[in-house]
Design a protein around this motif. Sequence first.
Motif, short mmCIF file in Angstrom:
data_model
loop_
_atom_site.label_atom_id
_atom_site.label_comp_id
_atom_site.label_asym_id
_atom_site.label_seq_id
_atom_site.Cartn_x
_atom_site.Cartn_y
_atom_site.Cartn_z
N PHE A 12 0.81 -1.20 0.05
CA PHE A 12 0.04 0.04 -0.01
C PHE A 12 0.78 1.26 -0.15
CE2 PHE A 12 -1.64 3.36 2.52
CZ PHE A 12 -2.62 3.94 1.46
N PHE A 13 1.77 1.21 0.93
CA PHE A 13 2.60 2.46 0.99
C PHE A 13 3.35 2.65 -0.34
CE2 PHE A 13 1.68 1.94 5.45
CZ PHE A 13 1.02 3.28 5.68
N GLU A 14 3.87 1.71 -1.02
CA GLU A 14 4.64 1.74 -2.24
C GLU A 14 3.71 2.52 -3.29
OE1 GLU A 14 6.86 -0.98 -5.48
OE2 GLU A 14 6.31 -1.64 -3.56
N MET A 15 2.38 1.93 -3.31
CA MET A 15 1.39 2.51 -4.13
C MET A 15 1.15 4.09 -3.90
SD MET A 15 0.87 0.15 -6.42
CE MET A 15 2.46 -0.29 -6.30
N ALA A 16 1.06 4.26 -2.61
CA ALA A 16 0.85 5.93 -2.18
C ALA A 16 1.91 6.66 -2.54
CB ALA A 16 0.43 5.65 -0.61
N ASP A 17 3.01 6.20 -2.39
CA ASP A 17 4.32 6.77 -2.64
C ASP A 17 4.25 7.25 -4.14
OD1 ASP A 17 5.50 7.34 -0.43
OD2 ASP A 17 6.82 5.45 -0.40
N MET A 18 3.97 6.27 -5.24
CA MET A 18 4.00 6.46 -6.51
C MET A 18 2.86 7.56 -6.83
SD MET A 18 5.09 5.52 -9.46
CE MET A 18 6.06 4.13 -9.10
N ALA A 19 1.87 7.37 -6.36
CA ALA A 19 0.68 8.42 -6.52
C ALA A 19 1.06 9.63 -6.25
CB ALA A 19 -0.78 8.19 -5.87
N SER A 20 1.77 9.77 -5.27
CA SER A 20 2.23 10.97 -4.64
C SER A 20 3.50 11.88 -5.69
CB SER A 20 2.90 11.31 -3.43
OG SER A 20 3.05 12.45 -2.88
N ARG A 21 4.25 10.71 -5.97
CA ARG A 21 5.44 11.14 -6.90
C ARG A 21 4.91 11.62 -8.24
NH1 ARG A 21 8.12 6.78 -4.67
NH2 ARG A 21 7.91 5.51 -6.78
#
Length: 399
Positions: free
Chosen positions: A100-109
């Motif tokens: 999840f946090f990898e996906m959240a990081d990606m969306a933010s980037r």
Amino acid sequence: MISFTRLLCGSSYYGDQLRYTSDASRGIHGTSPGRGPVVIWNMTQSCNLNCRHCYASSDGKEYSGEMTTGEGVKFLEDLAEFKVPVILFSGGEPLLREDFFEMADMASRLGMRATISTNGTLITRDMAKSIKNRGISYVGISLDGIGELNDRFRGKKGAFEEALEGIRACREVGQKVGLRFTINRHNFQQIDDIFHLVKEEGIPRVCFYHLVYSGRGKEMMEEDISHEETREVLDKIMDHTLKFYRQGDEKEILTVDNHADGIYLYLKVRESNPERAQEIMELLEANGGNRSGIAVGAVDSRGNVFPDQFTRNHSLGNVREKSFKEIWRDENNTFLSNLRNRKSLLKGRCGTCKWLDFCNGNFRARAEAFTGDFWESDPACYLTEEEIGVKLKPEGKIV
């Protein structure tokens, strides 16, 4: 979504930029070339709760065939390329996904505004910090009653306190958080209690969802509230919204999944404040009503694309086979074309309602679940025949 705060009080929040501008009604996102819709990604069907109204029919088991981390990254990249303005991570319980946090990081980037829809029971203070550090703009936490009532509805003893602790953890670290409440026969009398909780806990936002008969929610069809009870609930929400505003207490109050709410609010305000009512009408006209398949789309854990998270009988394609943009812009998809030009296809009260330009036929998933016909009237529209300008023959049929 219908923002009572915006319509009644004139206060504006981020989401109002997408809901109530003339550009939005003309397709600034979702329908204009190169602009994607708001996307709900039900990134897993697994959940640590077993809620009675769950549209995804989620529970505690693992589900095969869900999108991998690599597929999720590619999907997010496609959404960013399509200029999707907002992605809502949902489930099941999205925080159960290990990546999840990898996906959240990606969306933010990638520059997308990211939000989470969660039951909140897994959010500790440390997790709240991690959520905030990933640039998540908003966390919506579901509560469907106070104390034991919520626990019964959500299938776990102690779920209320755990969700409340999740809300508090977000508040403590400065993460914007709000409460989500699905109205039904078992909890509609606790509206006042929910507003009391919102005030006592300093919760800045609350969304009241109308029940949609999808997934396990279809089994609750007979447990929806009556039209008269719905009007009473809306009156209470209006009263509390105005009370917060007059006290200078900033709260964003919204209702979701029933566009009759905007018309009802307009008609009530018109009785005492015609000038404000005119402003409300202009905002509702700019909004354009239900925009499933237009400015809102959804993708499930296996990559299937739908017009919204509830309309799961009508898959538009799969992001494993085509990009979301290709699916969303497919002019040969008859169902999607019909949904975007639905007015002539609507039947019954919806088809003849004088507010059709403001509501756009309300919620099709609910109509289909209740009648078996996707284009029939939404049974949850509580406006009277007189209010919607429909005439009936003596035998009760529409003229």
